[in-house]
Design a protein around this motif. Sequence first.
Motif, mmCIF file in Angstrom:
data_model
loop_
_atom_site.group_PDB
_atom_site.id
_atom_site.type_symbol
_atom_site.label_atom_id
_atom_site.label_comp_id
_atom_site.label_asym_id
_atom_site.label_seq_id
_atom_site.Cartn_x
_atom_site.Cartn_y
_atom_site.Cartn_z
ATOM 1 N N MET A 86 0.818 -1.263 -0.101
ATOM 2 C CA MET A 86 0.056 0.067 -0.207
ATOM 3 C C MET A 86 0.731 1.367 0.044
ATOM 4 S SD MET A 86 -2.827 0.912 2.354
ATOM 5 C CE MET A 86 -4.085 2.107 2.003
ATOM 6 N N SER A 87 0.513 2.078 -0.699
ATOM 7 C CA SER A 87 1.244 3.467 -0.925
ATOM 8 C C SER A 87 0.990 4.266 0.147
ATOM 9 C CB SER A 87 1.115 4.092 -2.357
ATOM 10 O OG SER A 87 1.305 3.229 -3.201
ATOM 11 N N ASN A 88 2.212 4.928 0.700
ATOM 12 C CA ASN A 88 1.959 6.227 1.758
ATOM 13 C C ASN A 88 1.857 7.376 1.123
ATOM 14 O OD1 ASN A 88 2.198 4.326 3.853
ATOM 15 N ND2 ASN A 88 4.523 4.204 3.388
ATOM 16 N N TYR A 89 0.707 8.471 1.228
ATOM 17 C CA TYR A 89 0.797 9.394 0.947
ATOM 18 C C TYR A 89 1.594 10.470 1.776
ATOM 19 C CZ TYR A 89 -2.923 8.427 -2.372
ATOM 20 O OH TYR A 89 -3.699 8.145 -3.593
ATOM 21 N N ILE A 90 2.290 11.375 0.999
ATOM 22 C CA ILE A 90 3.442 12.230 1.661
ATOM 23 C C ILE A 90 2.789 13.677 1.653
ATOM 24 C CG2 ILE A 90 5.575 13.185 1.742
ATOM 25 C CD1 ILE A 90 5.484 10.436 2.325
ATOM 26 N N ASP A 91 2.408 14.444 2.601
ATOM 27 C CA ASP A 91 2.179 15.971 2.250
ATOM 28 C C ASP A 91 3.159 16.593 1.877
ATOM 29 O OD1 ASP A 91 1.611 18.556 2.886
ATOM 30 O OD2 ASP A 91 0.312 18.113 4.494
ATOM 31 N N ILE A 140 10.947 13.980 -2.771
ATOM 32 C CA ILE A 140 9.991 13.070 -2.145
ATOM 33 C C ILE A 140 10.778 11.767 -2.024
ATOM 34 C CG2 ILE A 140 8.106 11.769 -1.690
ATOM 35 C CD1 ILE A 140 6.587 13.769 -3.431
ATOM 36 N N ASN A 141 11.359 11.393 -0.607
ATOM 37 C CA ASN A 141 12.313 10.272 -0.497
ATOM 38 C C ASN A 141 13.175 10.091 -1.396
ATOM 39 O OD1 ASN A 141 10.301 9.529 1.439
ATOM 40 N ND2 ASN A 141 9.281 8.195 0.183
ATOM 41 N N ASP A 142 14.052 11.199 -1.718
ATOM 42 C CA ASP A 142 15.275 11.370 -2.602
ATOM 43 C C ASP A 142 14.799 11.274 -4.017
ATOM 44 O OD1 ASP A 142 16.876 11.591 -0.384
ATOM 45 O OD2 ASP A 142 16.878 9.422 -0.140
ATOM 46 N N GLN A 143 13.550 11.389 -4.214
ATOM 47 C CA GLN A 143 13.210 11.418 -5.572
ATOM 48 C C GLN A 143 12.568 12.589 -6.024
ATOM 49 O OE1 GLN A 143 10.691 7.988 -6.670
ATOM 50 N NE2 GLN A 143 10.607 7.284 -4.672
ATOM 51 N N GLN A 144 12.939 13.229 -7.246
ATOM 52 C CA GLN A 144 12.499 14.610 -7.777
ATOM 53 C C GLN A 144 11.082 14.139 -8.365
ATOM 54 O OE1 GLN A 144 14.500 17.489 -9.924
ATOM 55 N NE2 GLN A 144 16.533 16.974 -8.681
ATOM 56 N N TYR A 187 2.604 9.101 -10.181
ATOM 57 C CA TYR A 187 2.318 8.974 -8.878
ATOM 58 C C TYR A 187 0.674 9.192 -8.487
ATOM 59 C CZ TYR A 187 7.358 8.589 -8.468
ATOM 60 O OH TYR A 187 8.605 8.551 -8.704
ATOM 61 N N PRO A 188 0.116 8.453 -7.583
ATOM 62 C CA PRO A 188 -1.082 8.817 -7.238
ATOM 63 C C PRO A 188 -1.087 10.076 -6.482
ATOM 64 C CG PRO A 188 -0.896 6.550 -6.601
ATOM 65 C CD PRO A 188 0.574 7.069 -7.113
ATOM 66 N N VAL A 203 -1.628 19.169 -0.589
ATOM 67 C CA VAL A 203 -1.317 18.230 -1.893
ATOM 68 C C VAL A 203 -0.666 17.114 -1.268
ATOM 69 C CG1 VAL A 203 -0.225 17.848 -4.181
ATOM 70 C CG2 VAL A 203 -1.488 20.075 -3.646
ATOM 71 N N LEU A 204 -1.068 15.771 -1.539
ATOM 72 C CA LEU A 204 -0.553 14.550 -1.163
ATOM 73 C C LEU A 204 -0.171 13.896 -2.278
ATOM 74 C CD1 LEU A 204 -3.119 15.254 1.188
ATOM 75 C CD2 LEU A 204 -1.561 13.512 2.300
ATOM 76 N N VAL A 205 1.112 13.243 -2.210
ATOM 77 C CA VAL A 205 1.494 12.479 -3.477
ATOM 78 C C VAL A 205 1.993 10.940 -2.761
ATOM 79 C CG1 VAL A 205 3.370 12.089 -4.939
ATOM 80 C CG2 VAL A 205 2.378 14.294 -4.735
ATOM 81 N N ALA A 206 1.509 9.896 -3.292
ATOM 82 C CA ALA A 206 1.955 8.584 -2.888
ATOM 83 C C ALA A 206 3.176 8.160 -3.575
ATOM 84 C CB ALA A 206 0.519 7.759 -3.104
ATOM 85 N N VAL A 207 4.131 7.663 -2.985
ATOM 86 C CA VAL A 207 5.440 7.066 -3.529
ATOM 87 C C VAL A 207 5.500 5.990 -2.925
ATOM 88 C CG1 VAL A 207 6.512 9.430 -3.912
ATOM 89 C CG2 VAL A 207 6.732 8.394 -1.624
#
Length: 108
Positions: free
Chosen positions: A1-6, A23-27, A95-96, A104-108
């Motif tokens: 399951m993906s974690n959404y990051i604010d 986000i987690n070392d990813q642009q 990314y979702p 804004v939240l992005v799942a990585v």
Amino acid sequence: MSNYIDVCALNDINLDTGVCALINDQQVAIFRPAASGTVFAISNFDPIGKANVLSRGLISDIKGRLTVASPLYKQHYCLDTGECLEDETVSVTAYPTKVEGNRVLVAV
């Protein structure tokens, strides 16, 4: 399951533009097309131009598909799938996303 990051406030992204977030070392390039009423996130790395530039690209609608044009060689990447319209063998990660409140939240 993906974690959404604010990532940021919705108002931090002007309509019809993109921003870059680490986000987690990813642009990740995050876009807010006025036509969709939502946000999209794809990898910021242009695999053809070999540079982190997609957040600077222009948003467009090509045959009903929202895309971003790479500022380097102008390939169009679909904002919902990451697919390159000019070369079906090339794509970027999509990314979702979701908006909760004004965040804004992005799942990585």
